[in-house]
Design an enzyme around this catalytic site. Structure first.
Site, PDB file in Angstrom:
ATOM      1  CE1 TYR B 441       0.780  -0.208   4.386  1.00 47.48           C
ATOM      2  CE2 TYR B 441      -1.494  -0.860   4.759  1.00 47.48           C
ATOM      3  CZ  TYR B 441      -0.231  -0.632   5.239  1.00 47.48           C
ATOM      4  OH  TYR B 441       0.010  -0.815   6.562  1.00 47.48           O
ATOM      5  CD  GLU B 442      -0.235   5.620   1.635  1.00 44.56           C
ATOM      6  OE1 GLU B 442      -1.401   5.533   2.034  1.00 44.56           O
ATOM      7  OE2 GLU B 442       0.172   6.536   0.908  1.00 44.56           O
TER       8      GLU B 442
END
Lengths: 589, 589
Positions: B441-442
């Site tokens: 994620y990110e």
């Protein structure tokens, strides 16, 4: 959805191992290439159609213990029954007891696929196969008569009982005890942990092979004996009698392989029967149990290697399928409408090809190990010994490299799926969970590496490894003469130099008794060695067969993975000093 | 049990980043080294005494959704309350709204520890911090007045709503829509997935920051706007009003971070309120939402990097403690009674030191990134720009390298525990599960690598990277002049050459528009770069401070980990061709 990698398996079976030539030379009797193909195809079909559909419920429901009985997930007992009906359990079993007596190599190909379908399912029969081998080689004819036929058919399953809380990697510390009962049987007492399929509802009876110490046995591993302890006694007519004094006290709540019950087994607690102790029958000689067990353990190591290959193949297929569907961004050169499938992004391709290449390298190593075992069995004299030495060298790599690959590839598989990979329903995370046990059991991968360095490099006074390395130089010549493999020959030559240097260094360390240095470099060495043979074996087969698809994969291996070897060699040659210094200062010895 | 690594954190804060010199120079006002030490110590105490004891129940019970309400695990809401009472939520928050306005660097050190305690806990406040930053920089004074104080105190939490089913890495594909209501507010409609702490029982209100498209907005990311959508409306007096039209439709069943609810959020479904649509307030300008979000995203990337460091530290500590207790076999040189602790085996030492070294390398990189962000904020003019460029270069490595390290170290931690590592009760497997989301994620780690290569190498016409590399040569000179670091200076020099060559090659590829080649080499390059700076930053600090414990660790890094760089460079320079060829043939494009 999983599709058996028939092409890759056929390429590896026939061309990487040299099995096709063996068949042609009639080394395996009337076994034909057609039959081999038919078996592989049917195993692939069974996996895809029967095992895969039950894999998820196996993970979700897991095995459940209640009142001493283990219930496997819904549908699993029936799956096992159908699998046995297909004759799969007896594939390599002795023909005298209903088995098909086929080569280990075929079994290894089949087990790759069972493991792709569900590692939690395939691990059960793996242990039965081990028990069959131990009985076949070491048990009395009476015991063989009583047990082998039903183990070969799969009507009963077998287990291996080694580990105790204080005795995992080090069996010296084993405490379970066995007392002669005076009637030729023994009474077994003790606790065993981590017993795979120690209790379940697949079969009416379970045949436990148990390591224990006789009274006054020598300390250490030279005082360990092997016993057969059935869950239910077997009457003379083959029917089942009373329950023996052994039961499952608990099962583990594990990271993965949830469907496989991992049991704590209690022997001789007085829960069943009138006299104290579980009744056991000696297998092999007293105090020679470890030798019997080693037969099983070596094959078990290869079998665990197949878990790595199987998981990697399944994780890779799933990732490729997802990457072909999922659209995000625009890949370089993408000229289509909107977003491109992520399989077009070079970084995703790098991940998928790494998965594919590592899987095929592990497949080549494990299959070659199985082939060497087969040849050691059917050849004679010096030839047989040489094949056995080859198998001995390959076994630690077949186990450790392949299971590391299983974890790496499963982790990359999660990564390719992005956020969906972290969601259990997607089915990518389960490979990452299941794969993680394989580098641990049947001798941790660290122990495999130490075995390779400390025992295998000096095998036959160093002759075995010298012959092995000379063979790799021959492979290199074949590769050098081939075309279309990019920089493969050049990269392989450099990697072989790294392997030679690291090997010479470690042999010197072992010979001079510097075990700290030898052990410090063992794990990097095992990976270095595995990378080299993973490429060499496949490249030679491509050169010989002209297989174009495998050719481009080999080029990827050589140009993207083999470049690790220089650093690994450096670590072997120069890493020990800083490990010792840092351990002394930072690990508070 | 976890103990905050106060010495390592202090070493990194003060000597690796240069923060100590900054404090002395008064760059951070009246912030003193004593206060810094006190904050670190207290955060460590809170983690060990308050978070760690609730980590397991968080994993086991997880967050539960029922009738649209999410219940966090038992004791967790109270833990969050105590954490806020300690003032931790406002550590870096604006002083005008009750925050302490402390440097990001301190926050990063604290978040390392919260993540060691429980990643599922720490991730919640991470998002609030991001929301605070976005509001502070981009929201109207009215919105700031209404929301910031309670976000800073932690009375309310914030969320980031970017992802939609078809729009993950590629926000171009965003579909959620926003319609002007005519009264200065907007009505938001759409579905957002993977929303961390999108719904929970920690706080009475939740402040959602939501990306959506206005009618007739340009296509792609230039047509995205950012909106504040509170769960409950806030009256003028600050009290809570009616429920807004947003709810949590489901939460994910995930591999790890079970306590953190990962929500599918539905906006404008008509479930609440009289008029259709969730009411939102614009943050920043129309169609400029992505710029606002980028503020948050860059800091979020660093924050995710801290998850990697925190998990790695916790997994490493647990493995060392186990290895010191567990006895198996006899290590080389062991002269004690019976079996030696496995921490005495060189191969186990290799694993533990790899864990320790990689953790410290990731810590150095992330802390240096935070320090550069702080300096970019407090310095002015060209100086500030140079610091920002440094932070921009470091951010993708802080995120990707550290989270890869989190997974590697957690995996090694399971391995060190042997069979016990696979049993969930041991508490080693949870790190392996939790860690796996951080590389995803990110911005996936692949996207971070491409960002590093495609954007950061050409930043300021290439001047930023040139300055960065020149700095590393300066570091090398310092290291060369120091003693007691074994082969560190020599290994670092070779690795710097590898980095220079790979950098020059990739700059050329980017400049010539050969993005396939650039992207093919991006991930190996990011690791190569990270290994070099992980060693260089720590080695320079050892040379300057004379820290002996860190010195032996640096030597281990240089002599056992840095040797990877040659192979990585090779892969950058020569890997792309075989990726392209193999992808074309094997990935069926």
């Amino acid at each position: 959805m999983y599709q058996a990698p028939i092409d890759e398996i056929a390429f590896t079976l026939k061309h990487v191992t040299g099995f096709a030539a063996d068949l042609e030379a009639g080394l395996f009797g009337d076994l034909s290439e057609d039959l081999v193909d038919a078996i592989v195809t049917e195993a692939g079909r069974f996996t895809a159609e029967e095992i895969v559909p039950l894999a998820r419920i196996g993970d979700q429901k897991g095995a459940v213990l209640k009142d001493g009985a283990v219930t496997t997930p819904p549908g699993w007992a029936d799956l096992y029954r159908r699998w046995c009906e297909g004759g799969w359990n007896g594939l390599t079993g002795p023909e005298a007891f209903g088995g098909q007596g086929l080569p280990t190599l075929l079994s290894v190909a089949a087990f790759e696929m069972w493991n792709s379908g569900s590692m939690g399912f395939a691990i059960g029969p793996t242990l039965t196969v081990g028990a069959i081998e131990a009985l076949e080689r070491h048990a009395t004819p009476q015991l063989q008569q009583k047990y082998l036929e039903k183990l070969v058919s799969g009507e009963w399953m077998g287990t291996m009982n080694l580990t105790e809380p204080q005795a995992g990697s080090d069996l010296n510390a084993l405490k379970a005890r066995a007392e002669p009962a005076g009637d030729g049987t023994y009474r077994i007492f003790g606790q065993k942990i981590f017993i795979t399929y120690g209790e379940h509802d697949f079969t009416d009876n379970i045949v436990h092979l148990v390591l224990a110490r006789l009274p006054d046995a020598p300390a250490g591993t030279k005082g360990i004996s092997l016993f057969l302890v059935p869950k239910f006694f077997v009457n003379e007519d083959g029917s089942l009698g009373d329950r023996n004094d052994v039961f499952c006290a608990s099962i583990e709540h594990k990271l993965g392989i949830h469907a496989s019950p991992t049991c704590t087994m209690i022997y001789g607690d007085g829960k069943f029967g009138d006299t104290p102790g579980a009744v056991g029958w000696l297998i092999g000689e007293e105090n020679r149990g470890l030798a019997c067990m080693f037969t099983m353990m070596n094959n078990a190591r290869l079998a665990v290697g197949m878990q790595g290959v199987g998981i990697a193949e399944a994780a890779m297929q799933k990732a490729i399928a997802y990457a072909a569907e999922r659209r995000q961004g625009r890949a370089p050169g993408w000229s289509g409408e909107g977003m491109s499938p992520i399989i077009g992004h070079p970084d995703v391709q790098r991940m998928l090809l790494t998965m594919k290449a590592e899987t095929q390298m592990a497949r080549a190593i494990t299959y070659c190990c199985a082939h060497a075992l087969d040849r050691a069995r059917i050849d004679e004299g010096e030839e047989a010994k040489a094949w056995q030495a080859r198998a001995d060298i390959l076994t630690p790599m077949a186990k450790a490299f392949s299971t590391d690959v299983g974890v790496d590839v499963a982790s990359l598989g999660v990564q390719v799926h992005g956020g969906m990979g972290f969601v259990e329903e997607t089915g990518a995370a389960v490979f990452y969970r299941d794969a993680r046990i394989a580098p641990i059991y049947e001798g941790t991968n660290g122990i495999q590496a130490i075995d390779l360095v400390a025992r295998k490099l000096t095998l036959g006074g160093g002759e075995a490894i010298a012959r092995f390395l000379a063979g790799l130089r021959e492979d290199h010549k074949t590769v050098e003469a081939a075309s279309g493999l990019g920089a493969t020959a050049r990269k392989l030559a450099a990697a072989l130099d790294d392997l030679d240097a690291a090997t010479a260094f470690l042999i010197e360390a072992v010979k001079s008794g510097d075990m700290a240095t030898a052990q410090s470099g063992a794990t990097p060495y095992l990976r270095l060695f595995s990378l080299v043979i993973g490429v060499a074996f496949n490249a030679r087969a491509v050169a010989a067969s002209g297989d174009e698809a495998q050719g481009v994969l080999v080029r990827f291996m050589a140009e993207n993975l083999l470049c690790e070897t220089g650093g690994l060699k450096d670590r072997v040659l120069n890493g020990a000093g800083s490990i010792e210094a840092a351990a002394e200062r930072l690990l508070r010895l």
